[in-house]
Design a protein around this motif. Sequence first.
Motif, PDB file in Angstrom:
ATOM      1  N   VAL A 282       0.850  -1.202   0.000  1.00  0.00           N
ATOM      2  CA  VAL A 282       0.000   0.000   0.000  1.00  0.00           C
ATOM      3  C   VAL A 282       0.880   1.244   0.000  1.00  0.00           C
ATOM      4  CG1 VAL A 282      -1.790   1.267   1.240  1.00  0.00           C
ATOM      5  CG2 VAL A 282      -1.846  -1.228   1.199  1.00  0.00           C
ATOM      6  N   ASP A 283       1.886   1.250   0.874  1.00  0.00           N
ATOM      7  CA  ASP A 283       2.833   2.369   0.900  1.00  0.00           C
ATOM      8  C   ASP A 283       3.509   2.530  -0.464  1.00  0.00           C
ATOM      9  OD1 ASP A 283       4.822   4.147   2.815  1.00  0.00           O
ATOM     10  OD2 ASP A 283       5.944   3.089   1.253  1.00  0.00           O
ATOM     11  N   GLY A 284       3.895   1.403  -1.062  1.00  0.00           N
ATOM     12  CA  GLY A 284       4.599   1.454  -2.335  1.00  0.00           C
ATOM     13  C   GLY A 284       3.774   2.022  -3.465  1.00  0.00           C
ATOM     14  N   THR A 285       2.452   1.836  -3.399  1.00  0.00           N
ATOM     15  CA  THR A 285       1.582   2.399  -4.436  1.00  0.00           C
ATOM     16  C   THR A 285       1.700   3.910  -4.468  1.00  0.00           C
ATOM     17  OG1 THR A 285       0.018   0.567  -4.303  1.00  0.00           O
ATOM     18  CG2 THR A 285      -0.811   2.648  -5.185  1.00  0.00           C
ATOM     19  N   ALA A 286       1.530   4.555  -3.308  1.00  0.00           N
ATOM     20  CA  ALA A 286       1.623   6.012  -3.245  1.00  0.00           C
ATOM     21  C   ALA A 286       3.053   6.493  -3.486  1.00  0.00           C
ATOM     22  CB  ALA A 286       1.128   6.502  -1.886  1.00  0.00           C
ATOM     23  N   ARG A 287       4.010   5.801  -2.860  1.00  0.00           N
ATOM     24  CA  ARG A 287       5.405   6.231  -2.959  1.00  0.00           C
ATOM     25  C   ARG A 287       5.908   6.137  -4.401  1.00  0.00           C
ATOM     26  NH1 ARG A 287       8.215   7.347   1.233  1.00  0.00           N
ATOM     27  NH2 ARG A 287       6.729   6.199   2.540  1.00  0.00           N
ATOM     28  N   GLY A 288       5.484   5.070  -5.094  1.00  0.00           N
ATOM     29  CA  GLY A 288       5.902   4.911  -6.476  1.00  0.00           C
ATOM     30  C   GLY A 288       5.356   6.003  -7.384  1.00  0.00           C
ATOM     31  N   MET A 289       4.098   6.381  -7.179  1.00  0.00           N
ATOM     32  CA  MET A 289       3.514   7.446  -7.998  1.00  0.00           C
ATOM     33  C   MET A 289       4.228   8.774  -7.772  1.00  0.00           C
ATOM     34  SD  MET A 289      -0.550   6.527  -7.642  1.00  0.00           S
ATOM     35  CE  MET A 289      -1.082   7.919  -8.654  1.00  0.00           C
ATOM     36  N   SER A 302       6.334   7.619   6.475  1.00  0.00           N
ATOM     37  CA  SER A 302       5.484   6.487   6.082  1.00  0.00           C
ATOM     38  C   SER A 302       4.147   6.985   5.554  1.00  0.00           C
ATOM     39  CB  SER A 302       5.259   5.568   7.278  1.00  0.00           C
ATOM     40  OG  SER A 302       6.467   4.990   7.714  1.00  0.00           O
ATOM     41  N   LEU A 303       3.489   6.148   4.781  1.00  0.00           N
ATOM     42  CA  LEU A 303       2.200   6.529   4.207  1.00  0.00           C
ATOM     43  C   LEU A 303       1.121   6.669   5.270  1.00  0.00           C
ATOM     44  CD1 LEU A 303       0.362   6.950   1.694  1.00  0.00           C
ATOM     45  CD2 LEU A 303      -0.025   4.470   1.729  1.00  0.00           C
ATOM     46  N   GLY A 304       1.194   5.871   6.326  1.00  0.00           N
ATOM     47  CA  GLY A 304       0.117   5.945   7.316  1.00  0.00           C
ATOM     48  C   GLY A 304       0.417   5.098   8.537  1.00  0.00           C
ATOM     49  N   HIS A 305      -0.577   5.021   9.405  1.00  0.00           N
ATOM     50  CA  HIS A 305      -0.408   4.343  10.691  1.00  0.00           C
ATOM     51  C   HIS A 305      -1.785   4.013  11.249  1.00  0.00           C
ATOM     52  CE1 HIS A 305      -1.713   8.141  12.515  1.00  0.00           C
ATOM     53  NE2 HIS A 305      -0.917   8.718  11.646  1.00  0.00           N
ATOM     54  N   GLY A 306      -1.803   3.125  12.225  1.00  0.00           N
ATOM     55  CA  GLY A 306      -3.039   2.818  12.909  1.00  0.00           C
ATOM     56  C   GLY A 306      -3.485   3.969  13.802  1.00  0.00           C
ATOM     57  N   VAL A 307      -4.779   3.978  14.109  1.00  0.00           N
ATOM     58  CA  VAL A 307      -5.357   4.988  14.998  1.00  0.00           C
ATOM     59  C   VAL A 307      -6.325   4.281  15.940  1.00  0.00           C
ATOM     60  CG1 VAL A 307      -6.572   7.201  15.171  1.00  0.00           C
ATOM     61  CG2 VAL A 307      -5.287   6.658  13.099  1.00  0.00           C
ATOM     62  N   ARG A 314      -0.165   0.739  16.035  1.00  0.00           N
ATOM     63  CA  ARG A 314      -0.035  -0.296  15.011  1.00  0.00           C
ATOM     64  C   ARG A 314      -1.371  -0.484  14.295  1.00  0.00           C
ATOM     65  NH1 ARG A 314       2.712  -4.902  18.710  1.00  0.00           N
ATOM     66  NH2 ARG A 314       1.898  -6.189  17.043  1.00  0.00           N
ATOM     67  N   PRO A 315      -1.288  -0.892  12.995  1.00  0.00           N
ATOM     68  CA  PRO A 315      -0.102  -1.172  12.185  1.00  0.00           C
ATOM     69  C   PRO A 315       0.446   0.093  11.534  1.00  0.00           C
ATOM     70  CG  PRO A 315      -2.034  -1.632  10.890  1.00  0.00           C
ATOM     71  CD  PRO A 315      -2.529  -1.199  12.253  1.00  0.00           C
ATOM     72  N   ARG A 316       1.647   0.005  11.025  1.00  0.00           N
ATOM     73  CA  ARG A 316       2.245   1.110  10.292  1.00  0.00           C
ATOM     74  C   ARG A 316       2.265   0.773   8.810  1.00  0.00           C
ATOM     75  NH1 ARG A 316       4.637   5.566  11.434  1.00  0.00           N
ATOM     76  NH2 ARG A 316       4.537   5.057  13.666  1.00  0.00           N
ATOM     77  N   LEU A 317       1.862   1.729   7.979  1.00  0.00           N
ATOM     78  CA  LEU A 317       1.941   1.568   6.529  1.00  0.00           C
ATOM     79  C   LEU A 317       3.199   2.272   6.060  1.00  0.00           C
ATOM     80  CD1 LEU A 317      -1.760   2.394   5.447  1.00  0.00           C
ATOM     81  CD2 LEU A 317      -0.815   0.250   6.290  1.00  0.00           C
ATOM     82  N   GLY A 318       4.275   1.524   5.941  1.00  0.00           N
ATOM     83  CA  GLY A 318       5.551   2.099   5.556  1.00  0.00           C
ATOM     84  C   GLY A 318       6.260   1.234   4.541  1.00  0.00           C
TER      85      GLY A 318
END
Length: 370
Positions: A282-289, A302-307, A314-318
């Motif tokens: 998921v992180d790679g999708t945004a980061r790649g664009m 990182s793209l995101g994180h848990g709330v 947790r979890p972390r989207l990185g």
Amino acid sequence: MKKEILRNRIRALREKLKNLEQDTVWVLQPENRRYLSGFKAQDLLFTESSGSLLITEKSALLLTDSRYTLEAEREAVDFEVVTLKKGLIESLPDLLSDLGTRHLGFEEGYVTVEAHKGLLKGLRKMGTRPKLTPFKGLVEDMREIKDAEEIRFLKASGDLMSKILADVIPRIKPGRAEKEIASEIEDRAREGGAEGLAFPSIVASGPNSALPHAAPTTRKIREGEPITLDVGVRVEGYCCDMTRTIFLGKPKPEFAKIYRIVRAAQLAAMEKVLPGAESTAVDGTARGMIRDEGYGEYFGHSLGHGVGLEPHERPRLGPRNPVELKEGMVVTVEPGIYLPGKGGVRLEHMVLITRKGPRILTRDDHFYDF
């Protein structure tokens, strides 16, 4: 929080204990303490605790002092509330002896070296020598998947914060200071019934918006520049986290361009937030664009994180440490581009992961179609 939900959490923790060497766990992290007991008091300082939990297969104790006894007895109904007559570390050896503890597990991030040394010293004096072993993530693992009650509170916090931004953004005019807007957000959160802010509000304009965690200043807002608002409130302990970047008037072409890139990256990544997906993908999708558009070096976090009970959990989207996303997790999706000395753009939604796709919990629609 409903009593049966809390009881189910203690049952689940005790099931975990069956597979551990420890026969007693000592829970000190405020959010973990609240998650398991319902006790809402907050720790004012890292070294000043309002209470901690000792849990065994048969016993559940909430250790506190006289400032919090009545509150603890009212909220932690399935716990035996122990009002300490002396310090926590001084009291623990006797309590562990009474519980018959042979092996104590403690949260490694919340016991200081000083406290650990003091506990060992007290145990030696008592002649009682249970083994002490640090653990990490025992309760946090449970907190990753939100139950229906937690989702209700998270939605309420998202609704309140969305309403506050919908009221505040139209009132932002050239000449207003960042600090003034941050104060208005805090006032409206309190008036709206929030327990408080989830974190100090970020209001960053112009070149300050190139700082992902900028603190509000006395800088006056100007037309055409990016203004980043990263804000959140707490409702029943549960946090909201959302970010919008807005403009007063027409933005400069460079900022309109990076806004388009960030928004496209956010939307594409949100489509990937599904049960079974890997966080790194998921992180790679945004980061790649963003990288393909030539701005990869300007997206560092990182793209995101848990709330949940914490604004960042947790979890972390990185880009590293992949984890499998699961139904019931609540995460943020917040790509950004930050141009040093110029300004930046960050856009953040908080979403619940469901089998049907991401359910957006931050509904404010202040987005542009440049």
